[in-house]
Design a protein around this motif. Structure first.
Motif, PDB file in Angstrom:
ATOM      1  N   UNK A 105       9.040   2.331   2.517  1.00  0.00           N
ATOM      2  CA  UNK A 105       8.240   1.566   1.559  1.00  0.00           C
ATOM      3  C   UNK A 105       9.040   1.246   0.305  1.00  0.00           C
ATOM      4  N   UNK A 140       5.617   6.836  -2.131  1.00  0.00           N
ATOM      5  CA  UNK A 140       5.833   6.219  -0.828  1.00  0.00           C
ATOM      6  C   UNK A 140       6.955   6.849  -0.026  1.00  0.00           C
ATOM      7  N   UNK A 175      -8.295   7.379  -1.421  1.00  0.00           N
ATOM      8  CA  UNK A 175      -8.412   6.265  -2.353  1.00  0.00           C
ATOM      9  C   UNK A 175      -9.254   5.134  -1.752  1.00  0.00           C
ATOM     10  N   UNK A 176      -9.134   4.931  -0.431  1.00  0.00           N
ATOM     11  CA  UNK A 176      -9.964   3.922   0.229  1.00  0.00           C
ATOM     12  C   UNK A 176     -11.434   4.311   0.141  1.00  0.00           C
ATOM     13  N   UNK A 199      -2.757   1.317  -4.482  1.00  0.00           N
ATOM     14  CA  UNK A 199      -3.428   2.409  -3.781  1.00  0.00           C
ATOM     15  C   UNK A 199      -4.624   1.884  -2.990  1.00  0.00           C
ATOM     16  N   UNK A 200      -5.162   2.746  -2.125  1.00  0.00           N
ATOM     17  CA  UNK A 200      -6.292   2.365  -1.289  1.00  0.00           C
ATOM     18  C   UNK A 200      -7.439   1.761  -2.082  1.00  0.00           C
ATOM     19  N   UNK A 241       0.686  11.154   2.863  1.00  0.00           N
ATOM     20  CA  UNK A 241       0.612   9.724   2.551  1.00  0.00           C
ATOM     21  C   UNK A 241      -0.713   9.143   3.045  1.00  0.00           C
ATOM     22  N   UNK A 242      -0.987   9.357   4.340  1.00  0.00           N
ATOM     23  CA  UNK A 242      -2.200   8.802   4.934  1.00  0.00           C
ATOM     24  C   UNK A 242      -3.440   9.451   4.313  1.00  0.00           C
ATOM     25  N   UNK A 258       0.835  -1.214   0.000  1.00  0.00           N
ATOM     26  CA  UNK A 258       0.000   0.000   0.000  1.00  0.00           C
ATOM     27  C   UNK A 258       0.867   1.261   0.000  1.00  0.00           C
ATOM     28  N   UNK A 259       0.598   2.155  -0.968  1.00  0.00           N
ATOM     29  CA  UNK A 259       1.352   3.406  -1.057  1.00  0.00           C
ATOM     30  C   UNK A 259       0.422   4.522  -1.514  1.00  0.00           C
ATOM     31  N   UNK A 260       1.006   5.693  -1.750  1.00  0.00           N
ATOM     32  CA  UNK A 260       0.187   6.836  -2.168  1.00  0.00           C
ATOM     33  C   UNK A 260       0.248   7.041  -3.679  1.00  0.00           C
ATOM     34  N   UNK A 311       4.797  13.613   2.334  1.00  0.00           N
ATOM     35  CA  UNK A 311       4.870  12.259   2.865  1.00  0.00           C
ATOM     36  C   UNK A 311       5.671  12.241   4.163  1.00  0.00           C
ATOM     37  N   UNK A 346      -1.608   2.410   9.325  1.00  0.00           N
ATOM     38  CA  UNK A 346      -2.326   2.668   8.074  1.00  0.00           C
ATOM     39  C   UNK A 346      -3.460   1.661   7.896  1.00  0.00           C
ATOM     40  N   UNK A 405      -3.778  10.438   1.279  1.00  0.00           N
ATOM     41  CA  UNK A 405      -4.009   9.782  -0.008  1.00  0.00           C
ATOM     42  C   UNK A 405      -4.664   8.416   0.187  1.00  0.00           C
ATOM     43  N   UNK A 406      -4.198   7.671   1.197  1.00  0.00           N
ATOM     44  CA  UNK A 406      -4.781   6.351   1.469  1.00  0.00           C
ATOM     45  C   UNK A 406      -6.265   6.500   1.837  1.00  0.00           C
TER      46      UNK A 406
END
Lengths: 352, 352
Positions: free
Chosen positions: A199, A195, B245-246, A221-222, B238-239, A186-188, B154, A239, B241-242
């Motif tokens: 990462x 990342x 996307x999630x 990605x998410x 970073x978070x 999992x990354x951005x 990030x 995360x 973006x997660x």
């Protein structure tokens, strides 16, 4: 070996509303032939709870056993301290039953940090492993996707994450029957330049595994958790928690919006009546209680974490998952996979 | 001052399908009286695009101007290098128009890293600020919640995150009319013991702001973004973006499930017919294109980032957001809030 022959040790005092949901879930699991259950906790309270449900434990023969444990680890306890000090707690005793071979797996809806600690203190981490990880599955467009870690591993190393990939892939192979799981980190963004440095180090480490038993797809990605093209997504516990809670939040706000839209007029209400089955089925597909608990991978025994607020159905599905882990021989499979991919992180471990 | 009097510089060559969506969005914004627009890009291509839409730019008077720029920054360009080297790129020239005071805000659907770099090189970061941040709004149960940062940050420090809280709170105050925004720091649990060391340092820093213009609520979880009790959630890029996307992934898989459930039988299909309006309205509430772009906060000028795949409606809403930022005097408000909360991170900055 059928699941029903599996013995599951259930911490009956762990959840927020214990022991009622634990007792209900255990009886359901037994009635459905999913496992034999050892209830671990305050015997008097467990007997009173069973009486309240109109059940006599002796009627179940060896399918239901009660094992007394005087103490309880609460949600407010310091995980490691409680796991160490409360030697007669229902959680720790349930872990000991697995250690002694009396049960093939342990299930608890209690303090998840204490479960991790019991896993490490009682069952022990697997040889060569940096940290065990908790794995949760999410519904995806084509089935499910496993996310590891959902646990307490906030500060990780590259080797921790690389090993999570092996743990998650083995779980998906054995439990979901995916022969060569597609694994993403999992990354951005999907580009190699994204990342954090950590990462990118993990990416390089996982890229060196050309002959691994899984198909490493690099950064994801998410949204890839839900897209159906990836079977295992690897991340740190921080995360992973953010992903899980975000997913819950989005599902909840969409549920509320659907209700608002659907009850905004008489024709819509009629339509909703015709769609009642559809909404119920959707709710079931999104209901965590349907999906059982989350396995703790990387310790010398099968462990399933259930949500603190678990109802009877969620506990039953946690027991079902525990029996399946045990039937599938997951512990040996993970140990063998870890040994087989040792070369991946040998250099890193030597210099760490 | 009405929005229509605002001049917005639009990078017409930035998006994946540029310049068509940019031209459509600009014309819609002008027609709806949201702003005056300066289209920045290859003049020949812009004129050809307008002709294809059957429009004559001279008919719009001072509501539409074309400003030639020969170069384009692409999605594959290295953000900082391209922002520095491509001095005649449509993106950089659009930023220069804000710098010179010819426009009150700039909008682009181009390379977001390059937009951050143009913000820093051309407009400059605000005095005392560590890093600018990108802010996105999510639908919540009671309205919206702003999440900062969604950008390229990030690797952050505690002071970066503490300042994001000030940026986000000021944005919500001025643009959403929330007098004293409730601000949370995203973590893996609400207890003070959760999170990384960096997050606990940030928590302490934000706790020292007793007289701040916002109500700091400590650590929050992913689900709090959607719950309606928090107005601003602070996290690293970073978070962020997660999370974004999630959320997109969950919304998409739920949409697919709804379709499957709804078309699984004839009665359900009839029900769905009655509910068509409801589903359309739901889709609109979840559609990013409805919510305009994401402001880049902390640079000396108003900047709005649009999604690379923006259609005309998304560009129009980005222009609307840009005009509102400009009307609201957001740059001055943020500068004043930063100066006012200087004591919060003065010690940290001195020792950093």
């Amino acid at each position: 070996m059928s699941s029903a022959s599996q013995v599951v040790a259930l911490d009956a005092m762990g959840g927020d509303d214990a022991p009622a949901p634990e007792l209900e879930g255990a009886l359901q699991a037994i009635d459905e032939g999913l496992a034999r259950v050892i209830l671990v906790g305050d015997e008097e309270k467990m007997r009173a709870g069973l009486r309240a449900l109109g059940k006599d434990p002796s009627a179940y023969g060896d399918r239901l056993r009660l094992h007394h444990a005087a103490e309880v680890i609460t949600m407010d306890d310091h995980p490691a301290q409680a796991a160490r000090a409360k030697k007669d707690s229902s959680m720790r005793v349930a872990f000991e039953l697995v250690k002694k071979g009396d049960a093939g797996a342990v299930v608890s809806a209690g303090n998840s940090g204490a479960m991790m600690a019991c896993g490490l203190f009682v069952l022990r981490r697997m040889h060569g492993l940096d940290r065990p990880g908790v794995c949760t599955t999410f519904p995806s467009k084509t089935g499910v996707c496993a996310l590891i870690d959902m646990g307490a591993n906030v500060d990780v190393k590259a080797v921790t994450l690389a090993q999570f990939a092996v743990l998650g892939a083995t779980y998906v192979q054995k439990l979901h029957g995916v022969p060569r799981p597609r694994v993403g980190l999992l990354s951005n963004g999907s580009e190699d330049t994204k990342g954090t440095e950590l990462l990118r180090d993990t990416l390089a480490m996982l890229r060196r595994t050309a002959d691994a038993d899984f198909d490493f797809r690099g950064f994801v990605e998410g949204r890839d958790i839900f897209g159906g093209d990836i079977d295992v997504v690897v991340t740190d516990g921080f995360t992973g928690n953010v992903v899980l809670k975000t997913a819950e939040g989005v599902a909840s706000v969409i549920g509320k919006m659907i209700k608002e839209e659907v009850f905004a007029g008489p024709l819509r209400k009629l339509g909703a009546l015709f769609l009642r089955g559809a909404f119920k089925s959707l709710a079931r597909r999104l209901d965590y209680a349907e999906h059982g608990g989350a396995p703790l991978l990387g310790v010398e025994g099968n462990v399933v974490l259930c949500h603190g607020g678990s109802n009877g159905k969620a506990i039953k599905n946690g027991i079902k998952m525990a029996a399946r882990l045990s039937s599938a021989g997951l512990v040996d499979a993970v140990k063998s996979a870890l040994a087989g991919s040792h070369a991946m992180w040998a250099d890193a471990a030597a210099t760490a």
